[in-house]
Motif scaffolding. Structure first.
Motif, PDB file in Angstrom:
ATOM      1  N   LEU A 295       2.425  10.311   2.844  1.00  0.00           N
ATOM      2  CA  LEU A 295       2.790   9.021   3.890  1.00  0.00           C
ATOM      3  C   LEU A 295       3.572   7.999   3.147  1.00  0.00           C
ATOM      4  N   LEU A 296       3.348   7.964   1.734  1.00  0.00           N
ATOM      5  CA  LEU A 296       4.224   7.074   0.983  1.00  0.00           C
ATOM      6  C   LEU A 296       5.733   7.289   0.947  1.00  0.00           C
ATOM      7  N   ILE A 297       5.943   8.711   0.791  1.00  0.00           N
ATOM      8  CA  ILE A 297       7.247   9.217   0.809  1.00  0.00           C
ATOM      9  C   ILE A 297       7.983   9.133   2.083  1.00  0.00           C
ATOM     10  N   SER A 298       7.195   9.255   3.243  1.00  0.00           N
ATOM     11  CA  SER A 298       7.786   9.260   4.501  1.00  0.00           C
ATOM     12  C   SER A 298       8.072   7.650   4.857  1.00  0.00           C
ATOM     13  N   ILE A 299       7.226   6.855   4.438  1.00  0.00           N
ATOM     14  CA  ILE A 299       7.600   5.324   4.772  1.00  0.00           C
ATOM     15  C   ILE A 299       8.905   5.018   3.911  1.00  0.00           C
ATOM     16  N   MET A 300       8.767   5.454   2.559  1.00  0.00           N
ATOM     17  CA  MET A 300       9.976   5.166   1.617  1.00  0.00           C
ATOM     18  C   MET A 300      11.271   5.499   2.242  1.00  0.00           C
ATOM     19  N   ILE A 301      11.302   6.811   2.761  1.00  0.00           N
ATOM     20  CA  ILE A 301      12.380   7.387   3.506  1.00  0.00           C
ATOM     21  C   ILE A 301      12.857   6.850   4.689  1.00  0.00           C
ATOM     22  N   CYS A 302      11.914   6.373   5.594  1.00  0.00           N
ATOM     23  CA  CYS A 302      12.295   5.848   7.028  1.00  0.00           C
ATOM     24  C   CYS A 302      12.554   4.253   6.825  1.00  0.00           C
ATOM     25  N   ALA A 303      12.025   3.484   5.885  1.00  0.00           N
ATOM     26  CA  ALA A 303      12.226   2.195   5.686  1.00  0.00           C
ATOM     27  C   ALA A 303      13.403   1.697   5.946  1.00  0.00           C
ATOM     28  N   PRO A 304      14.405   2.131   5.091  1.00  0.00           N
ATOM     29  CA  PRO A 304      15.939   1.743   5.183  1.00  0.00           C
ATOM     30  C   PRO A 304      16.623   1.508   6.828  1.00  0.00           C
ATOM     31  N   LEU A 305      16.285   2.723   7.383  1.00  0.00           N
ATOM     32  CA  LEU A 305      16.829   2.881   8.355  1.00  0.00           C
ATOM     33  C   LEU A 305      16.163   2.246   9.526  1.00  0.00           C
ATOM     34  N   LEU A 306      14.762   2.192   9.667  1.00  0.00           N
ATOM     35  CA  LEU A 306      14.024   1.342  10.473  1.00  0.00           C
ATOM     36  C   LEU A 306      14.394  -0.057  10.336  1.00  0.00           C
ATOM     37  N   ILE A 307      14.365  -0.696   9.100  1.00  0.00           N
ATOM     38  CA  ILE A 307      14.801  -2.073   8.888  1.00  0.00           C
ATOM     39  C   ILE A 307      15.967  -2.565   9.465  1.00  0.00           C
ATOM     40  N   VAL A 308      17.107  -1.729   9.216  1.00  0.00           N
ATOM     41  CA  VAL A 308      18.482  -1.610   9.617  1.00  0.00           C
ATOM     42  C   VAL A 308      18.595  -1.886  11.211  1.00  0.00           C
TER      43      VAL A 308
ATOM     44  N   GLY B 155      -1.790  13.953   0.932  1.00  0.00           N
ATOM     45  CA  GLY B 155      -1.741  13.112   2.333  1.00  0.00           C
ATOM     46  C   GLY B 155      -1.250  11.681   1.947  1.00  0.00           C
ATOM     47  N   ARG B 156      -1.712  11.132   0.892  1.00  0.00           N
ATOM     48  CA  ARG B 156      -1.176   9.632   0.635  1.00  0.00           C
ATOM     49  C   ARG B 156       0.090   9.707   0.166  1.00  0.00           C
ATOM     50  N   GLN B 157       0.303  10.746  -0.847  1.00  0.00           N
ATOM     51  CA  GLN B 157       1.600  10.798  -1.211  1.00  0.00           C
ATOM     52  C   GLN B 157       2.851  10.921  -0.346  1.00  0.00           C
TER      53      GLN B 157
END
Length: 89
Positions: A14-27, A10-12
């Motif tokens: 969540l971390l993978i989903s944050i890593m994948i979504c972060a560039p799109l959400l930040i932009v 579960g931890r992995q």
């Protein structure tokens, strides 16, 4: 399969989903704030004005980071499939 394994997966995930979504959400956030400031400065209150720049920015980010995002997902999926035989001992 014990509780520690489930928590680790579960931890992995969540971390993978944050890593994948972060560039799109930040932009999307940055473009939205910039367009909002421009709209506030010019008193143009058109809701659709921010849609096209966000869409273009997200398309560019997807082109830039898409292969990396896909490789991260493939690596994570492979690691889960490789762990299947060891989960039920």
């Amino acid at each position: 399969m014990d509780t520690a394994t489930v928590i680790e997966l579960g931890r992995q995930s969540l971390l993978i989903s944050i890593m994948i979504c972060a560039p799109l959400l930040i932009v999307a956030l940055a473009v939205g704030v910039i367009i909002g400031v421009i709209q506030a400065a010019t008193s143009i209150n058109e809701m659709t004005l921010s849609f096209i720049p966000k869409l273009l920015a997200l398309a560019l980010v997807s082109l830039a980071f898409g292969s990396w995002q896909l490789s991260v997902l493939i690596d994570f999926t492979r690691s889960i499939f490789e762990r299947i035989p060891t989960l039920f001992h």
